[in-house]
Design a protein around this motif. Sequence first.
Motif, PDB file in Angstrom:
ATOM      1  N   ILE A  21      33.921  25.871  38.751  1.00 25.97           N
ATOM      2  CA  ILE A  21      33.728  25.682  40.151  1.00 25.97           C
ATOM      3  C   ILE A  21      32.884  26.867  40.593  1.00 25.97           C
ATOM      4  CG2 ILE A  21      35.135  25.643  42.204  1.00 25.97           C
ATOM      5  CD1 ILE A  21      37.485  24.793  40.274  1.00 25.97           C
ATOM      6  N   ASP A  22      31.874  26.545  41.337  1.00 24.99           N
ATOM      7  CA  ASP A  22      31.262  27.566  42.028  1.00 24.99           C
ATOM      8  C   ASP A  22      31.879  27.686  43.602  1.00 24.99           C
ATOM      9  OD1 ASP A  22      29.006  28.963  42.843  1.00 24.99           O
ATOM     10  OD2 ASP A  22      27.896  27.597  43.473  1.00 24.99           O
ATOM     11  N   GLY A  23      32.545  28.812  43.580  1.00 21.86           N
ATOM     12  CA  GLY A  23      33.106  29.261  44.995  1.00 21.86           C
ATOM     13  C   GLY A  23      33.006  30.950  44.889  1.00 21.86           C
ATOM     14  N   GLU A  24      33.545  31.289  45.914  1.00 23.58           N
ATOM     15  CA  GLU A  24      33.798  32.893  46.134  1.00 23.58           C
ATOM     16  C   GLU A  24      34.896  33.110  46.791  1.00 23.58           C
ATOM     17  OE1 GLU A  24      31.211  36.558  48.049  1.00 23.58           O
ATOM     18  OE2 GLU A  24      30.780  34.242  48.676  1.00 23.58           O
ATOM     19  N   ILE A  25      35.674  34.085  46.237  1.00 21.46           N
ATOM     20  CA  ILE A  25      37.137  34.455  46.794  1.00 21.46           C
ATOM     21  C   ILE A  25      36.492  35.944  47.857  1.00 21.46           C
ATOM     22  CG2 ILE A  25      39.280  35.612  46.702  1.00 21.46           C
ATOM     23  CD1 ILE A  25      39.579  33.959  43.950  1.00 21.46           C
ATOM     24  N   LEU A  26      36.867  35.752  49.008  1.00 20.14           N
ATOM     25  CA  LEU A  26      36.733  36.720  50.103  1.00 20.14           C
ATOM     26  C   LEU A  26      37.803  37.425  50.234  1.00 20.14           C
ATOM     27  CD1 LEU A  26      34.553  34.668  52.383  1.00 20.14           C
ATOM     28  CD2 LEU A  26      33.604  36.045  50.523  1.00 20.14           C
ATOM     29  N   TYR A  27      37.798  38.772  49.848  1.00 17.08           N
ATOM     30  CA  TYR A  27      38.630  39.792  50.004  1.00 17.08           C
ATOM     31  C   TYR A  27      38.729  40.308  51.516  1.00 17.08           C
ATOM     32  CZ  TYR A  27      40.014  39.143  45.279  1.00 17.08           C
ATOM     33  OH  TYR A  27      40.084  38.478  44.061  1.00 17.08           O
ATOM     34  N   LEU A  28      39.767  40.044  52.319  1.00 17.17           N
ATOM     35  CA  LEU A  28      39.749  40.526  53.708  1.00 17.17           C
ATOM     36  C   LEU A  28      40.395  41.652  54.233  1.00 17.17           C
ATOM     37  CD1 LEU A  28      40.093  36.862  54.876  1.00 17.17           C
ATOM     38  CD2 LEU A  28      37.773  38.262  54.870  1.00 17.17           C
ATOM     39  N   ASP A  29      40.080  42.369  55.059  1.00 14.11           N
ATOM     40  CA  ASP A  29      40.738  43.777  55.723  1.00 14.11           C
ATOM     41  C   ASP A  29      42.071  43.111  56.321  1.00 14.11           C
ATOM     42  OD1 ASP A  29      38.519  45.175  54.547  1.00 14.11           O
ATOM     43  OD2 ASP A  29      37.699  45.266  56.522  1.00 14.11           O
ATOM     44  N   MET A  30      42.377  41.982  56.528  1.00 18.41           N
ATOM     45  CA  MET A  30      43.292  41.583  57.559  1.00 18.41           C
ATOM     46  C   MET A  30      44.175  40.263  56.805  1.00 18.41           C
ATOM     47  SD  MET A  30      41.567  39.812  60.488  1.00 18.41           S
ATOM     48  CE  MET A  30      39.927  41.009  60.497  1.00 18.41           C
ATOM     49  N   GLY A 135      44.687  32.460  47.356  1.00 13.78           N
ATOM     50  CA  GLY A 135      45.631  33.036  46.309  1.00 13.78           C
ATOM     51  C   GLY A 135      46.381  34.058  46.795  1.00 13.78           C
ATOM     52  N   ALA A 136      45.983  34.811  48.078  1.00 16.54           N
ATOM     53  CA  ALA A 136      46.875  35.905  48.704  1.00 16.54           C
ATOM     54  C   ALA A 136      46.430  35.589  50.094  1.00 16.54           C
ATOM     55  CB  ALA A 136      46.121  37.206  48.220  1.00 16.54           C
ATOM     56  N   HIS A 137      47.455  36.479  50.699  1.00 15.27           N
ATOM     57  CA  HIS A 137      47.290  36.251  52.328  1.00 15.27           C
ATOM     58  C   HIS A 137      46.309  37.025  52.984  1.00 15.27           C
ATOM     59  CE1 HIS A 137      51.323  34.386  52.812  1.00 15.27           C
ATOM     60  NE2 HIS A 137      51.668  35.297  51.999  1.00 15.27           N
ATOM     61  N   ASN A 138      45.326  37.822  52.076  1.00 14.33           N
ATOM     62  CA  ASN A 138      44.356  38.456  52.686  1.00 14.33           C
ATOM     63  C   ASN A 138      42.998  37.987  51.899  1.00 14.33           C
ATOM     64  OD1 ASN A 138      44.897  39.820  50.539  1.00 14.33           O
ATOM     65  ND2 ASN A 138      44.038  41.736  51.077  1.00 14.33           N
ATOM     66  N   ALA A 139      42.986  36.778  51.415  1.00 13.36           N
ATOM     67  CA  ALA A 139      41.885  36.322  50.562  1.00 13.36           C
ATOM     68  C   ALA A 139      41.574  34.889  50.922  1.00 13.36           C
ATOM     69  CB  ALA A 139      42.166  36.252  49.267  1.00 13.36           C
ATOM     70  N   LEU A 140      40.174  34.459  51.202  1.00 21.57           N
ATOM     71  CA  LEU A 140      39.900  33.165  51.536  1.00 21.57           C
ATOM     72  C   LEU A 140      39.026  32.684  50.219  1.00 21.57           C
ATOM     73  CD1 LEU A 140      39.809  33.030  55.250  1.00 21.57           C
ATOM     74  CD2 LEU A 140      41.487  32.045  53.941  1.00 21.57           C
ATOM     75  N   LEU A 141      39.050  31.362  49.997  1.00 21.51           N
ATOM     76  CA  LEU A 141      38.069  30.964  48.989  1.00 21.51           C
ATOM     77  C   LEU A 141      37.087  30.196  49.512  1.00 21.51           C
ATOM     78  CD1 LEU A 141      37.163  29.872  46.018  1.00 21.51           C
ATOM     79  CD2 LEU A 141      39.136  28.221  46.360  1.00 21.51           C
ATOM     80  N   ARG A 142      35.714  30.501  49.684  1.00 21.78           N
ATOM     81  CA  ARG A 142      34.641  29.587  50.117  1.00 21.78           C
ATOM     82  C   ARG A 142      34.205  28.776  49.142  1.00 21.78           C
ATOM     83  NH1 ARG A 142      30.706  32.991  53.055  1.00 21.78           N
ATOM     84  NH2 ARG A 142      30.158  33.787  50.699  1.00 21.78           N
ATOM     85  N   LEU A 143      33.858  27.375  49.249  1.00 23.04           N
ATOM     86  CA  LEU A 143      33.449  26.632  48.361  1.00 23.04           C
ATOM     87  C   LEU A 143      33.085  25.138  48.973  1.00 23.04           C
ATOM     88  CD1 LEU A 143      36.346  24.798  46.328  1.00 23.04           C
ATOM     89  CD2 LEU A 143      36.811  25.913  48.566  1.00 23.04           C
ATOM     90  N   SER A 144      32.476  24.321  48.303  1.00 25.45           N
ATOM     91  CA  SER A 144      32.133  22.973  48.752  1.00 25.45           C
ATOM     92  C   SER A 144      33.368  22.007  48.648  1.00 25.45           C
ATOM     93  CB  SER A 144      30.822  22.475  47.791  1.00 25.45           C
ATOM     94  OG  SER A 144      31.038  21.162  47.969  1.00 25.45           O
ATOM     95  N   PRO A 145      33.573  21.360  49.771  1.00 25.20           N
ATOM     96  CA  PRO A 145      34.716  20.269  49.584  1.00 25.20           C
ATOM     97  C   PRO A 145      34.523  19.304  48.355  1.00 25.20           C
ATOM     98  CG  PRO A 145      33.906  20.294  51.809  1.00 25.20           C
ATOM     99  CD  PRO A 145      32.851  21.103  51.056  1.00 25.20           C
TER     100      PRO A 145
END
Length: 165
Positions: A21-30, A135-145
């Motif tokens: 799966i081509d996607g990116e997990i973004l770890y956020l400061d909030m 997968g965590a409250h400060n992480a979002l996954l960017r990917l294609s639907p």
Amino acid sequence: MPEMKILGPSDLEAYMQAQGIDGEILYLDMPTPTVEAAAQAVRTHPDHIVKSILFMVRGQPVLTISCGPSHVDRRSLAAHYNVGRKKVKLASTEAVQQETGYEVGAMPPFGHYCALPILIDRRVLEKDSVYAGGGAHNALLRLSPRDIVRVTRAEVIDLLTPPDE
């Protein structure tokens, strides 16, 4: 029943690698507990945030995936499964963790403990890319639907419009 491990971003990343799966997990400061907070954190429109929400239909788990601020219409789920609306309930926090391994508010659209029936709202596929639980409250996954549909074999339906009564 033995205590199950709560899954996190590293589990999601391993699943994505295994599935190609081509996607990116973004770890956020909030933390991003709401669609609005998630949209602000990644500077996008709330419609580009997708929610993975677990329902129990006749006691069986069904995962729905829909765009941002919109609400899944339980009547649509009931009609899809040919049951009365009272047979469709939002899953409890405990059920979400037990069925998926992820915490409410952090659940990705795939990579759960076991394969779940998945319904994705047709509007999600109108986007080129979306942000989902990482997968965590400060992480979002960017990917294609389209990757969500490909990997999960989700059924594309209208989850937001009540069926004709």
